[in-house]
Scaffold this active site. Structure first.
Site, PDB file in Angstrom:
ATOM      1  N   MET A  14       0.771  -1.254  -0.054  1.00  0.00           N
ATOM      2  CA  MET A  14       0.087  -0.160   0.216  1.00  0.00           C
ATOM      3  C   MET A  14       0.611   1.112   0.018  1.00  0.00           C
ATOM      4  O   MET A  14       0.437   2.357   0.306  1.00  0.00           O
ATOM      5  CB  MET A  14      -1.013   0.049   1.163  1.00  0.00           C
ATOM      6  CG  MET A  14      -2.051  -1.157   1.093  1.00  0.00           C
ATOM      7  SD  MET A  14      -3.473  -0.975   1.904  1.00  0.00           S
ATOM      8  CE  MET A  14      -3.033  -0.586   3.693  1.00  0.00           C
ATOM      9  N   HIS A  21       9.312  -3.515   3.354  1.00  0.00           N
ATOM     10  CA  HIS A  21       8.596  -3.699   2.010  1.00  0.00           C
ATOM     11  C   HIS A  21       9.940  -3.970   1.164  1.00  0.00           C
ATOM     12  O   HIS A  21      10.087  -4.875   0.208  1.00  0.00           O
ATOM     13  CB  HIS A  21       8.253  -2.348   1.477  1.00  0.00           C
ATOM     14  CG  HIS A  21       7.003  -1.922   2.166  1.00  0.00           C
ATOM     15  ND1 HIS A  21       6.700  -0.979   2.933  1.00  0.00           N
ATOM     16  CD2 HIS A  21       5.750  -2.636   2.272  1.00  0.00           C
ATOM     17  CE1 HIS A  21       5.578  -0.689   3.397  1.00  0.00           C
ATOM     18  NE2 HIS A  21       4.819  -1.692   2.942  1.00  0.00           N
ATOM     19  N   GLN A  45     -10.321  -2.464   2.070  1.00  0.00           N
ATOM     20  CA  GLN A  45      -9.896  -3.131   3.228  1.00  0.00           C
ATOM     21  C   GLN A  45      -9.639  -2.186   4.694  1.00  0.00           C
ATOM     22  O   GLN A  45      -9.421  -2.949   5.570  1.00  0.00           O
ATOM     23  CB  GLN A  45      -8.436  -3.822   2.997  1.00  0.00           C
ATOM     24  CG  GLN A  45      -7.337  -2.952   3.017  1.00  0.00           C
ATOM     25  CD  GLN A  45      -6.111  -3.662   2.611  1.00  0.00           C
ATOM     26  OE1 GLN A  45      -5.776  -4.121   1.424  1.00  0.00           O
ATOM     27  NE2 GLN A  45      -5.144  -3.698   3.542  1.00  0.00           N
ATOM     28  N   SER A 171       4.253   1.372   7.918  1.00  0.00           N
ATOM     29  CA  SER A 171       3.964   2.774   7.133  1.00  0.00           C
ATOM     30  C   SER A 171       3.091   3.706   8.154  1.00  0.00           C
ATOM     31  O   SER A 171       3.576   5.042   8.116  1.00  0.00           O
ATOM     32  CB  SER A 171       3.035   2.759   5.855  1.00  0.00           C
ATOM     33  OG  SER A 171       3.738   1.626   5.054  1.00  0.00           O
TER      34      SER A 171
HETATM   35  P1  AMP Z   1       1.491  -3.019   3.428  1.00  0.00           P
HETATM   36  O1  AMP Z   1       2.138  -1.857   2.410  1.00  0.00           O
HETATM   37  O2  AMP Z   1       1.476  -2.582   4.877  1.00  0.00           O
HETATM   38  O3  AMP Z   1       0.361  -3.519   3.124  1.00  0.00           O
HETATM   39  O4  AMP Z   1       2.511  -4.021   3.473  1.00  0.00           O
HETATM   40  C1  AMP Z   1       2.952  -4.789   2.122  1.00  0.00           C
HETATM   41  C2  AMP Z   1       3.623  -6.165   2.378  1.00  0.00           C
HETATM   42  O5  AMP Z   1       4.961  -5.683   3.294  1.00  0.00           O
HETATM   43  C3  AMP Z   1       2.693  -7.028   3.319  1.00  0.00           C
HETATM   44  O6  AMP Z   1       2.948  -8.458   2.953  1.00  0.00           O
HETATM   45  C4  AMP Z   1       3.413  -6.696   4.531  1.00  0.00           C
HETATM   46  O7  AMP Z   1       3.356  -7.943   5.503  1.00  0.00           O
HETATM   47  C5  AMP Z   1       4.883  -6.466   4.491  1.00  0.00           C
HETATM   48  N1  AMP Z   1       5.518  -5.663   5.416  1.00  0.00           N
HETATM   49  C6  AMP Z   1       5.197  -4.629   6.108  1.00  0.00           C
HETATM   50  N2  AMP Z   1       5.592  -4.135   7.144  1.00  0.00           N
HETATM   51  C7  AMP Z   1       6.720  -5.174   7.287  1.00  0.00           C
HETATM   52  C8  AMP Z   1       7.648  -5.502   8.128  1.00  0.00           C
HETATM   53  N3  AMP Z   1       7.868  -4.586   9.131  1.00  0.00           N
HETATM   54  N4  AMP Z   1       8.274  -6.495   7.871  1.00  0.00           N
HETATM   55  C9  AMP Z   1       8.189  -7.294   7.041  1.00  0.00           C
HETATM   56  N5  AMP Z   1       7.226  -7.328   5.797  1.00  0.00           N
HETATM   57  C10 AMP Z   1       6.244  -6.076   6.093  1.00  0.00           C
END
Ligand code: AMP
Length: 265
Positions: A14, A21, A45, A171
């Site tokens: 996102m 990421h 979501q 984020s």
């Molecule tokens: P998001 O942008 O928050 O939807 O996350 C995108 C992807 O990055 C998802 O698969 C999350 O689980 C992963 N992600 C977000 N934060 C972390 C983190 N601190 N460590 C590992 N993966 C992450």
């Protein structure tokens, strides 16, 4: 091999990209020639309008970060374009996996996750997709989605990345003040205390104590702290084949944060 035959690794996000990421993109790059990262703040979501509206949006910087981590392409459609009209999500009922913990606290959340990931899989047609263990329940939901509707698509799970302080990267951390960032450390400290107690077989006592510590912490509004089986998202009963994790969700300065650790490190 023709270009169309190259393995494509896919990393949906996102945006507001951070090291967590980037680690997913690097992992994808280590396993395929082409890596596509997607960026979309997916409206379906979010169960909280304010959370959706204040979610950080930093597309230009994100593209540079994705590229630096090894992405060959960034797919950043508008929600309307991806959904082909007004974004909507069909209900998904996979028991506790979609309806306990995050599913209970954020009604409809996993409906939206499944809807957007389905559309992204159809658009990108990856050979495999990488998801972070930071969103532990989401990993379970996506593995189920892949098994049921995308056999042949491999789901790769990447470890949770933390700040040097121990705070799980997110984020949403960008919305915390310096004081809030400091208060948020209580979350991973509680997880760590439970994990530590597991070595002495004192899990339930530690869960009680840490729930109390977080409940009496004025900077933290606790939603849940629990030990569960990550395969099913039902409470852990000590079974040998279970994958016990200690999970927490709480608000700090009105920002909702989640974190987890395997019970046995
Ligand atoms: P998001 O942008 O928050 O939807 O996350 C995108 C992807 O990055 C998802 O698969 C999350 O689980 C992963 N992600 C977000 N934060 C972390 C983190 N601190 N460590 C590992 N993966 C992450």
């Amino acid at each position: 091999m023709g270009w169309h035959e190259k393995a494509t690794g896919f990393v949906p996000t996102m945006g507001a990209l951070h090291e967590g990421h980037a680690s997913l993109i690097r992992l994808a790059k280590s396993q395929s020639e082409l890596v596509v990262a997607s960026i979309l703040v997916n409206p379906t979501q979010f169960n909280d309008t304010r959370d959706f509206e204040t979610y950080p949006r930093t597309l230009e910087g994100d593209v540079a970060k994705a590229q630096a981590a090894g992405a060959d392409a960034v797919f950043a459609p508008s929600a309307d374009a991806l959904y082909g009209g007004k974004p909507e999500a069909a209900p998904v009922h996979w028991g506790p996996l979609t309806h306990a913990y995050e599913g209970a606290r954020r009604p409809g959340h996993f409906d939206g996750v499944v809807a957007v990931v389905e559309l992204l899989f159809r658009a990108v047609k990856p050979s495999f997709a990488v998801f972070g263990e930071k969103d532990l329940q989401q990993v379970g939901v996506i593995e189920k989605l892949a098994t049921e509707r995308h056999p042949g698509l491999r789901i790769v799970v990447a470890p949770l990345v933390r700040e040097p302080s121990g705070l799980a990267m997110s984020s949403r951390n960008a919305r915390l003040s310096a004081q809030g960032t400091n208060s948020a450390l209580a979350l991973h400290q509680a997880l760590w205390a439970v994990q530590h107690a597991a070595k002495d077989g004192e899990v339930s006592k530690a869960v009680q104590a840490q729930r109390e510590a977080l409940t009496t912490n004025l900077a933290v509004t606790l939603e849940y702290l629990d030990v569960l089986d990550a395969r099913t998202f039902t409470p852990w009963n000590g079974g040998q084949e279970a994958r016990p994790y200690v999970v927490v969700a709480a608000e700090v300065e009105g920002v909702r944060l989640i974190d987890n650790m395997p019970l046995m490190a």
